[in-house]
Design a protein around this motif. Structure first.
Motif, PDB file in Angstrom:
ATOM      1  N   ARG A  14       0.861  -1.188   0.000  1.00  0.00           N
ATOM      2  CA  ARG A  14       0.000   0.000   0.000  1.00  0.00           C
ATOM      3  C   ARG A  14       0.891   1.230   0.000  1.00  0.00           C
ATOM      4  O   ARG A  14       1.980   1.212   0.573  1.00  0.00           O
ATOM      5  CB  ARG A  14      -0.895   0.013   1.235  1.00  0.00           C
ATOM      6  N   PRO A  15       0.425   2.320  -0.602  1.00  0.00           N
ATOM      7  CA  PRO A  15       1.270   3.527  -0.688  1.00  0.00           C
ATOM      8  C   PRO A  15       1.799   4.021   0.650  1.00  0.00           C
ATOM      9  O   PRO A  15       2.933   4.489   0.730  1.00  0.00           O
ATOM     10  CB  PRO A  15       0.345   4.565  -1.339  1.00  0.00           C
ATOM     11  N   ARG A  16       1.043   3.903   1.718  1.00  0.00           N
ATOM     12  CA  ARG A  16       1.515   4.415   3.004  1.00  0.00           C
ATOM     13  C   ARG A  16       2.660   3.583   3.584  1.00  0.00           C
ATOM     14  O   ARG A  16       3.316   4.000   4.535  1.00  0.00           O
ATOM     15  CB  ARG A  16       0.371   4.538   3.992  1.00  0.00           C
ATOM     16  N   SER A  17       2.923   2.431   2.999  1.00  0.00           N
ATOM     17  CA  SER A  17       4.022   1.592   3.500  1.00  0.00           C
ATOM     18  C   SER A  17       5.384   2.218   3.278  1.00  0.00           C
ATOM     19  O   SER A  17       6.320   1.930   4.030  1.00  0.00           O
ATOM     20  CB  SER A  17       3.959   0.198   2.862  1.00  0.00           C
ATOM     21  N   ALA A  18       5.523   3.081   2.285  1.00  0.00           N
ATOM     22  CA  ALA A  18       6.817   3.755   2.084  1.00  0.00           C
ATOM     23  C   ALA A  18       7.148   4.617   3.300  1.00  0.00           C
ATOM     24  O   ALA A  18       8.278   4.604   3.785  1.00  0.00           O
ATOM     25  CB  ALA A  18       6.791   4.588   0.806  1.00  0.00           C
ATOM     26  N   GLY A  19       6.172   5.340   3.815  1.00  0.00           N
ATOM     27  CA  GLY A  19       6.390   6.143   5.019  1.00  0.00           C
ATOM     28  C   GLY A  19       6.657   5.288   6.235  1.00  0.00           C
ATOM     29  O   GLY A  19       7.498   5.633   7.078  1.00  0.00           O
ATOM     30  N   ARG A  20       5.974   4.170   6.330  1.00  0.00           N
ATOM     31  CA  ARG A  20       6.207   3.258   7.459  1.00  0.00           C
ATOM     32  C   ARG A  20       7.588   2.623   7.371  1.00  0.00           C
ATOM     33  O   ARG A  20       8.231   2.377   8.390  1.00  0.00           O
ATOM     34  CB  ARG A  20       5.110   2.212   7.510  1.00  0.00           C
ATOM     35  N   ALA A  21       8.052   2.352   6.148  1.00  0.00           N
ATOM     36  CA  ALA A  21       9.400   1.805   5.982  1.00  0.00           C
ATOM     37  C   ALA A  21      10.453   2.845   6.377  1.00  0.00           C
ATOM     38  O   ALA A  21      11.467   2.499   6.982  1.00  0.00           O
ATOM     39  CB  ALA A  21       9.618   1.346   4.537  1.00  0.00           C
ATOM     40  N   ARG A  22      10.204   4.120   6.066  1.00  0.00           N
ATOM     41  CA  ARG A  22      11.127   5.178   6.518  1.00  0.00           C
ATOM     42  C   ARG A  22      11.198   5.208   8.039  1.00  0.00           C
ATOM     43  O   ARG A  22      12.288   5.312   8.615  1.00  0.00           O
ATOM     44  CB  ARG A  22      10.670   6.550   5.998  1.00  0.00           C
ATOM     45  N   ALA A  23      10.040   5.102   8.685  1.00  0.00           N
ATOM     46  CA  ALA A  23      10.012   5.097  10.151  1.00  0.00           C
ATOM     47  C   ALA A  23      10.753   3.881  10.705  1.00  0.00           C
ATOM     48  O   ALA A  23      11.457   3.975  11.718  1.00  0.00           O
ATOM     49  CB  ALA A  23       8.574   5.125  10.654  1.00  0.00           C
ATOM     50  N   PHE A  24      10.614   2.731  10.049  1.00  0.00           N
ATOM     51  CA  PHE A  24      11.324   1.517  10.471  1.00  0.00           C
ATOM     52  C   PHE A  24      12.837   1.730  10.387  1.00  0.00           C
ATOM     53  O   PHE A  24      13.578   1.404  11.323  1.00  0.00           O
ATOM     54  CB  PHE A  24      10.892   0.329   9.610  1.00  0.00           C
ATOM     55  N   VAL A  25      13.313   2.298   9.286  1.00  0.00           N
ATOM     56  CA  VAL A  25      14.747   2.567   9.135  1.00  0.00           C
ATOM     57  C   VAL A  25      15.210   3.567  10.198  1.00  0.00           C
ATOM     58  O   VAL A  25      16.258   3.385  10.822  1.00  0.00           O
ATOM     59  CB  VAL A  25      15.077   3.063   7.710  1.00  0.00           C
ATOM     60  N   ARG A  26      14.431   4.606  10.427  1.00  0.00           N
ATOM     61  CA  ARG A  26      14.765   5.609  11.443  1.00  0.00           C
ATOM     62  C   ARG A  26      14.894   4.956  12.815  1.00  0.00           C
ATOM     63  O   ARG A  26      15.842   5.215  13.560  1.00  0.00           O
ATOM     64  CB  ARG A  26      13.683   6.690  11.461  1.00  0.00           C
TER      65      ARG A  26
END
Length: 149
Positions: A14-26
């Motif tokens: 889903r498109p919002r997963s890119a933002g969640r992946a950024r948060a995971f990396v952070r």
């Protein structure tokens, strides 16, 4: 810098997963000594790779995207796994195109990157190595196929 073992997280396509992946990396980098040196580039590149997996990977409904992070030899390694066997292709975007520049960013900002089939699984993973001093002349599709697992 100490080596940090791989840590992974699953995301829906889903498109919002890119933002969640950024948060995971952070969050991963917050636990790494001097991890903030990787944060800006790491978050940008994971976002691009996850967006590519969402947009371009032709996979059955319900398949997830896995993101893994590890630090080895002073570099951040990020892998994005999906169930598609289609390899990412760099596009030559025109100035008026609203997309098509993700892999150009990956090439420009990484030390190396590539794509490999998943061992014992369906699909592929795209990996990127990030040097804390910035890109050192990215080498696309470097023949390193060992997963960080």
């Amino acid at each position: 810098m100490n080596e940090i073992s791989p840590v992974g997280c699953l995301f829906p396509r889903r498109p919002r997963s890119a933002g969640r992946a950024r948060a995971f990396v952070r969050e991963f980098l917050a636990a790494v000594p001097d991890g903030d040196r990787f944060a800006e580039v790491g978050e940008l590149l994971v976002s691009e790779l996850v967006a590519n997996a969402i947009e371009h990977a032709r996979t059955p409904a319900g398949r997830l995207i896995e993101v893994t992070c590890a630090v080895r030899d002073g570099r951040l390694r990020i892998e994005v796994h999906d169930a598609s066997t289609d390899r990412p292709l760099r596009r030559d975007a025109t100035p008026s195109d609203t997309g098509g520049r993700g892999l150009l960013l990956v090439e420009a900002l990484s030390a190396a990157w590539g794509c490999c089939p998943r061992a014992g699984g369906v699909g592929k993973y795209v990996w990127v190595l990030i040097d804390p001093q910035g890109a050192v002349g990215s080498q696309p599709h470097v023949p390193v196929s060992t997963s960080s697992r």
